[in-house]
Write a protein that holds these residues in place. Sequence first.
Motif, PDB file in Angstrom:
ATOM      1  N   VAL A  48      64.730  13.866   3.382  1.00  0.00           N
ATOM      2  CA  VAL A  48      64.252  13.298   4.636  1.00  0.00           C
ATOM      3  C   VAL A  48      63.126  14.152   5.234  1.00  0.00           C
ATOM      4  O   VAL A  48      62.058  13.635   5.555  1.00  0.00           O
ATOM      5  CB  VAL A  48      65.398  13.183   5.658  1.00  0.00           C
ATOM      6  N   ALA A  49      63.396  15.440   5.396  1.00  0.00           N
ATOM      7  CA  ALA A  49      62.411  16.302   6.053  1.00  0.00           C
ATOM      8  C   ALA A  49      62.708  17.755   5.703  1.00  0.00           C
ATOM      9  O   ALA A  49      63.839  18.100   5.361  1.00  0.00           O
ATOM     10  CB  ALA A  49      62.452  16.121   7.568  1.00  0.00           C
ATOM     11  N   THR A  50      61.678  18.600   5.822  1.00  0.00           N
ATOM     12  CA  THR A  50      61.849  20.019   5.560  1.00  0.00           C
ATOM     13  C   THR A  50      61.049  20.844   6.551  1.00  0.00           C
ATOM     14  O   THR A  50      60.037  20.377   7.101  1.00  0.00           O
ATOM     15  CB  THR A  50      61.418  20.386   4.122  1.00  0.00           C
ATOM     16  N   ILE A  51      61.521  22.062   6.796  1.00  0.00           N
ATOM     17  CA  ILE A  51      60.815  22.991   7.657  1.00  0.00           C
ATOM     18  C   ILE A  51      60.955  24.385   7.064  1.00  0.00           C
ATOM     19  O   ILE A  51      62.031  24.740   6.567  1.00  0.00           O
ATOM     20  CB  ILE A  51      61.351  22.946   9.106  1.00  0.00           C
ATOM     21  N   SER A  52      59.866  25.134   7.079  1.00  0.00           N
ATOM     22  CA  SER A  52      59.938  26.529   6.654  1.00  0.00           C
ATOM     23  C   SER A  52      60.570  27.344   7.774  1.00  0.00           C
ATOM     24  O   SER A  52      60.126  27.282   8.922  1.00  0.00           O
ATOM     25  CB  SER A  52      58.537  27.074   6.374  1.00  0.00           C
ATOM     26  N   THR A  54      60.400  30.414   8.194  1.00  0.00           N
ATOM     27  CA  THR A  54      59.510  31.483   8.642  1.00  0.00           C
ATOM     28  C   THR A  54      58.273  30.946   9.358  1.00  0.00           C
ATOM     29  O   THR A  54      57.957  31.377  10.454  1.00  0.00           O
ATOM     30  CB  THR A  54      59.075  32.343   7.439  1.00  0.00           C
ATOM     31  N   SER A  55      57.578  29.983   8.721  1.00  0.00           N
ATOM     32  CA  SER A  55      56.301  29.530   9.273  1.00  0.00           C
ATOM     33  C   SER A  55      56.435  28.331  10.188  1.00  0.00           C
ATOM     34  O   SER A  55      55.534  28.059  10.984  1.00  0.00           O
ATOM     35  CB  SER A  55      55.341  29.185   8.135  1.00  0.00           C
ATOM     36  N   GLY A  56      57.514  27.568  10.041  1.00  0.00           N
ATOM     37  CA  GLY A  56      57.677  26.359  10.833  1.00  0.00           C
ATOM     38  C   GLY A  56      56.938  25.148  10.290  1.00  0.00           C
ATOM     39  O   GLY A  56      56.961  24.084  10.906  1.00  0.00           O
ATOM     40  N   THR A  57      56.311  25.288   9.145  1.00  0.00           N
ATOM     41  CA  THR A  57      55.607  24.156   8.535  1.00  0.00           C
ATOM     42  C   THR A  57      56.598  23.051   8.209  1.00  0.00           C
ATOM     43  O   THR A  57      57.680  23.307   7.699  1.00  0.00           O
ATOM     44  CB  THR A  57      54.898  24.608   7.254  1.00  0.00           C
ATOM     45  N   THR A  58      56.207  21.814   8.514  1.00  0.00           N
ATOM     46  CA  THR A  58      57.110  20.679   8.318  1.00  0.00           C
ATOM     47  C   THR A  58      56.516  19.647   7.370  1.00  0.00           C
ATOM     48  O   THR A  58      55.301  19.574   7.171  1.00  0.00           O
ATOM     49  CB  THR A  58      57.414  19.994   9.658  1.00  0.00           C
ATOM     50  N   TYR A  59      57.414  18.832   6.823  1.00  0.00           N
ATOM     51  CA  TYR A  59      57.002  17.721   5.962  1.00  0.00           C
ATOM     52  C   TYR A  59      58.084  16.665   6.036  1.00  0.00           C
ATOM     53  O   TYR A  59      59.273  16.985   6.087  1.00  0.00           O
ATOM     54  CB  TYR A  59      56.812  18.197   4.521  1.00  0.00           C
ATOM     55  N   TYR A  60      57.652  15.385   6.028  1.00  0.00           N
ATOM     56  CA  TYR A  60      58.586  14.270   6.165  1.00  0.00           C
ATOM     57  C   TYR A  60      58.379  13.229   5.081  1.00  0.00           C
ATOM     58  O   TYR A  60      57.249  13.014   4.618  1.00  0.00           O
ATOM     59  CB  TYR A  60      58.379  13.576   7.522  1.00  0.00           C
ATOM     60  N   VAL A  61      59.449  12.547   4.741  1.00  0.00           N
ATOM     61  CA  VAL A  61      59.317  11.374   3.897  1.00  0.00           C
ATOM     62  C   VAL A  61      58.622  10.296   4.729  1.00  0.00           C
ATOM     63  O   VAL A  61      58.774  10.241   5.953  1.00  0.00           O
ATOM     64  CB  VAL A  61      60.689  10.911   3.381  1.00  0.00           C
ATOM     65  N   ASN A  62      57.843   9.437   4.084  1.00  0.00           N
ATOM     66  CA  ASN A  62      57.018   8.472   4.817  1.00  0.00           C
ATOM     67  C   ASN A  62      57.826   7.578   5.744  1.00  0.00           C
ATOM     68  O   ASN A  62      57.374   7.216   6.838  1.00  0.00           O
ATOM     69  CB  ASN A  62      56.222   7.609   3.841  1.00  0.00           C
ATOM     70  N   SER A  63      59.031   7.211   5.330  1.00  0.00           N
ATOM     71  CA  SER A  63      59.805   6.233   6.086  1.00  0.00           C
ATOM     72  C   SER A  63      60.258   6.745   7.456  1.00  0.00           C
ATOM     73  O   SER A  63      60.672   5.939   8.297  1.00  0.00           O
ATOM     74  CB  SER A  63      61.017   5.787   5.274  1.00  0.00           C
ATOM     75  N   VAL A  64      60.201   8.054   7.693  1.00  0.00           N
ATOM     76  CA  VAL A  64      60.646   8.581   8.986  1.00  0.00           C
ATOM     77  C   VAL A  64      59.510   9.212   9.787  1.00  0.00           C
ATOM     78  O   VAL A  64      59.724   9.628  10.932  1.00  0.00           O
ATOM     79  CB  VAL A  64      61.786   9.607   8.817  1.00  0.00           C
ATOM     80  N   LYS A  65      58.333   9.272   9.225  1.00  0.00           N
ATOM     81  CA  LYS A  65      57.194   9.867   9.936  1.00  0.00           C
ATOM     82  C   LYS A  65      56.939   9.132  11.238  1.00  0.00           C
ATOM     83  O   LYS A  65      56.930   7.912  11.280  1.00  0.00           O
ATOM     84  CB  LYS A  65      55.946   9.829   9.067  1.00  0.00           C
ATOM     85  N   GLY A  66      56.727   9.907  12.299  1.00  0.00           N
ATOM     86  CA  GLY A  66      56.490   9.323  13.613  1.00  0.00           C
ATOM     87  C   GLY A  66      57.755   8.985  14.371  1.00  0.00           C
ATOM     88  O   GLY A  66      57.692   8.680  15.565  1.00  0.00           O
ATOM     89  N   ARG A  67      58.911   9.022  13.705  1.00  0.00           N
ATOM     90  CA  ARG A  67      60.190   8.719  14.369  1.00  0.00           C
ATOM     91  C   ARG A  67      61.116   9.934  14.400  1.00  0.00           C
ATOM     92  O   ARG A  67      61.861  10.111  15.359  1.00  0.00           O
ATOM     93  CB  ARG A  67      60.896   7.566  13.647  1.00  0.00           C
ATOM     94  N   PHE A  68      61.098  10.733  13.363  1.00  0.00           N
ATOM     95  CA  PHE A  68      61.981  11.905  13.257  1.00  0.00           C
ATOM     96  C   PHE A  68      61.161  13.181  13.446  1.00  0.00           C
ATOM     97  O   PHE A  68      60.001  13.254  13.026  1.00  0.00           O
ATOM     98  CB  PHE A  68      62.647  11.959  11.897  1.00  0.00           C
ATOM     99  N   THR A  69      61.789  14.180  14.053  1.00  0.00           N
ATOM    100  CA  THR A  69      61.164  15.490  14.208  1.00  0.00           C
ATOM    101  C   THR A  69      62.151  16.569  13.804  1.00  0.00           C
ATOM    102  O   THR A  69      63.263  16.632  14.344  1.00  0.00           O
ATOM    103  CB  THR A  69      60.725  15.727  15.659  1.00  0.00           C
ATOM    104  N   ILE A  70      61.744  17.397  12.853  1.00  0.00           N
ATOM    105  CA  ILE A  70      62.571  18.519  12.416  1.00  0.00           C
ATOM    106  C   ILE A  70      62.098  19.777  13.144  1.00  0.00           C
ATOM    107  O   ILE A  70      60.893  19.973  13.354  1.00  0.00           O
ATOM    108  CB  ILE A  70      62.491  18.691  10.881  1.00  0.00           C
ATOM    109  N   SER A  71      63.041  20.610  13.535  1.00  0.00           N
ATOM    110  CA  SER A  71      62.693  21.848  14.227  1.00  0.00           C
ATOM    111  C   SER A  71      63.770  22.886  13.947  1.00  0.00           C
ATOM    112  O   SER A  71      64.813  22.566  13.369  1.00  0.00           O
ATOM    113  CB  SER A  71      62.548  21.617  15.736  1.00  0.00           C
ATOM    114  N   ARG A  72      63.490  24.132  14.328  1.00  0.00           N
ATOM    115  CA  ARG A  72      64.518  25.161  14.159  1.00  0.00           C
ATOM    116  C   ARG A  72      64.430  26.163  15.299  1.00  0.00           C
ATOM    117  O   ARG A  72      63.386  26.337  15.913  1.00  0.00           O
ATOM    118  CB  ARG A  72      64.389  25.859  12.789  1.00  0.00           C
TER     119      ARG A  72
END
Length: 117
Positions: A48-52, A54-72
């Motif tokens: 679904v989504a990933t976040i580093s 250390t750096s906080g870099t994120t990436y999402y699968v297309n189907s959730v982009k704009g709707r889901f937000t990953i954070s830490r």
Amino acid sequence: QVQLVESGGGLVQAGGSLRLSCAASGRTFKNYAMRWFRQAPGKERAFVATISWTSGTTYYVNSVKGRFTISRDNANNTMYLQMNNLKPEDTAVYYCNANSPSGVGYWGQGTQVTVSS
């Protein structure tokens, strides 16, 4: 011993929101890739989504982009998945995953998300 504990799942109507949490413990997660996966009934587990961590870099699968937000939250060793505008096709068990730089992966027990139409 690494432990990942998900929470925040539940039943919501289409268009609603949920925030999932993943509490991580047992080691430091510097340079880990922290990820959310989901498994719908009768389907394979999917990214679904990933976040580093250390750096906080994120990436999402297309189907959730704009709707889901990953954070830490590094201070509290917790990862989140804010899910907005939920759709029935988002219904699944959501899993937290921590992947070390050497490829060792850890999983949580999962939390059920059900979106009614």
